[in-house]
Design a protein around this motif. Structure first.
Motif, short mmCIF file in Angstrom:
data_model
loop_
_atom_site.label_atom_id
_atom_site.label_comp_id
_atom_site.label_asym_id
_atom_site.label_seq_id
_atom_site.Cartn_x
_atom_site.Cartn_y
_atom_site.Cartn_z
N LYS A 1 7.66 0.04 -8.02
CA LYS A 1 7.44 -0.99 -7.06
C LYS A 1 6.23 -0.30 -6.39
O LYS A 1 6.76 1.11 -6.14
N VAL A 2 4.66 -1.19 -6.41
CA VAL A 2 4.01 -0.10 -5.16
C VAL A 2 3.44 -0.83 -4.47
O VAL A 2 3.50 -2.01 -4.37
N TYR A 3 3.85 -0.36 -3.36
CA TYR A 3 3.60 -1.24 -2.03
C TYR A 3 2.19 -0.54 -1.18
O TYR A 3 1.32 -0.01 -1.03
N SER A 4 1.65 -1.82 -0.73
CA SER A 4 0.29 -1.32 -0.32
C SER A 4 0.65 -0.89 1.25
O SER A 4 2.23 -1.24 1.45
N LYS A 5 -0.42 -0.82 2.27
CA LYS A 5 -0.55 0.05 3.48
C LYS A 5 1.39 -1.07 3.96
O LYS A 5 1.27 -0.93 5.22
N THR A 6 0.59 -2.30 3.82
CA THR A 6 0.65 -3.57 5.28
C THR A 6 1.98 -3.68 4.18
O THR A 6 2.79 -4.74 5.32
N GLY A 7 2.57 -3.69 2.99
CA GLY A 7 4.59 -4.03 2.65
C GLY A 7 4.25 -4.46 2.10
O GLY A 7 5.30 -5.26 1.35
N LYS A 8 2.97 -5.15 1.62
CA LYS A 8 3.34 -6.52 0.23
C LYS A 8 3.63 -6.05 -1.22
O LYS A 8 2.83 -4.03 -1.45
N ILE A 9 3.75 -5.80 -1.62
CA ILE A 9 4.15 -5.29 -3.36
C ILE A 9 2.72 -5.85 -4.23
O ILE A 9 1.40 -6.34 -3.95
N VAL A 10 2.54 -4.54 -4.79
CA VAL A 10 0.78 -4.96 -5.64
C VAL A 10 1.23 -4.29 -6.72
O VAL A 10 1.77 -3.65 -7.30
N GLN A 11 -0.13 -4.11 -7.83
CA GLN A 11 0.13 -3.47 -8.86
C GLN A 11 0.28 -2.38 -9.44
O GLN A 11 -0.38 -2.20 -8.73
N PRO A 12 1.13 -2.36 -9.89
CA PRO A 12 1.22 -0.26 -9.93
C PRO A 12 -0.46 0.15 -10.85
O PRO A 12 -0.70 -0.81 -11.62
N MET A 13 -1.13 0.80 -10.45
CA MET A 13 -1.85 1.26 -11.07
C MET A 13 -1.75 2.38 -12.08
O MET A 13 -0.96 4.09 -10.49
N PRO A 14 -2.33 3.34 -12.64
CA PRO A 14 -2.44 4.16 -13.23
C PRO A 14 -2.57 5.45 -12.31
O PRO A 14 -3.45 5.33 -10.43
N GLN A 15 -2.41 6.88 -12.18
CA GLN A 15 -2.66 7.79 -11.06
C GLN A 15 -4.47 8.22 -11.65
O GLN A 15 -4.34 8.35 -12.41
N SER A 16 -4.41 8.42 -9.89
CA SER A 16 -6.36 9.26 -10.79
C SER A 16 -6.22 10.09 -11.00
O SER A 16 -6.08 10.90 -10.99
#
Length: 145
Positions: free
Chosen positions: A123-138
């Motif tokens: 699970k990937v979380y934004s700075k605000t603590g919401k779950i966001v879709q995981p993205m491949p590493q830059s």
């Protein structure tokens, strides 16, 4: 009370037949799963559900009649009841073996998927603590030649 004993005898015969069907269906289920025969799997599962439902109905009848009978009237059936208990235990063991097989296979496949796609399960979380879709590493490309 002689009528109860005759009914009890008939119910025991029914239960033994149903348990034999159940054991046979469970063997077919294990074979279908281990051989990965997915086409017959649904049919076998439906059969097991139907047979299990039938057994529960007949077993409830047996318990009612057995409760009405005296211990001396039930005593001659102890061996038969023990045999049925063994068949139930065999069904339970078969279920546990199949469950272990499925869990081991599931864990293996899950491990392969996690190794192949390591970010897919995290699970990937934004700075605000919401779950966001995981993205491949830059990936940074150095375009200076």
């Amino acid at each position: 009370m002689k009528g109860n004993e005759m009914d009890f005898e008939q119910i025991l015969v029914k239960e033994e037949g149903i348990l034999d069907e159940l054991v046979k269906a469970q063997n077919q289920l294990r074979k279908a799963v281990t051989e990965k025969n997915w086409e017959s799997l649904t049919k076998i599962i439906n059969t097991i559900n139907t047979v299990s439902g039938n057994f529960l109905e007949v077993d409830a009848e047996r318990e009612i009649i057995q409760d009405m009978m005296k211990m001396d009237e039930v005593k001659p059936y102890f061996e038969r009841l023990g045999n049925m208990r063994q068949k139930l235990l065999k069904c339970k063991i078969e279920n546990q073996a199949l469950s272990k097989y499925v869990n081991i296979t599931k864990n293996f496949i899950q491990g392969v998927v996690e190794d192949a796609l390591p970010q897919s399960g995290n699970k990937v979380y934004s700075k605000t603590g919401k779950i966001v879709q995981p993205m491949p590493q830059s990936v940074v490309l150095n375009m200076d030649f």
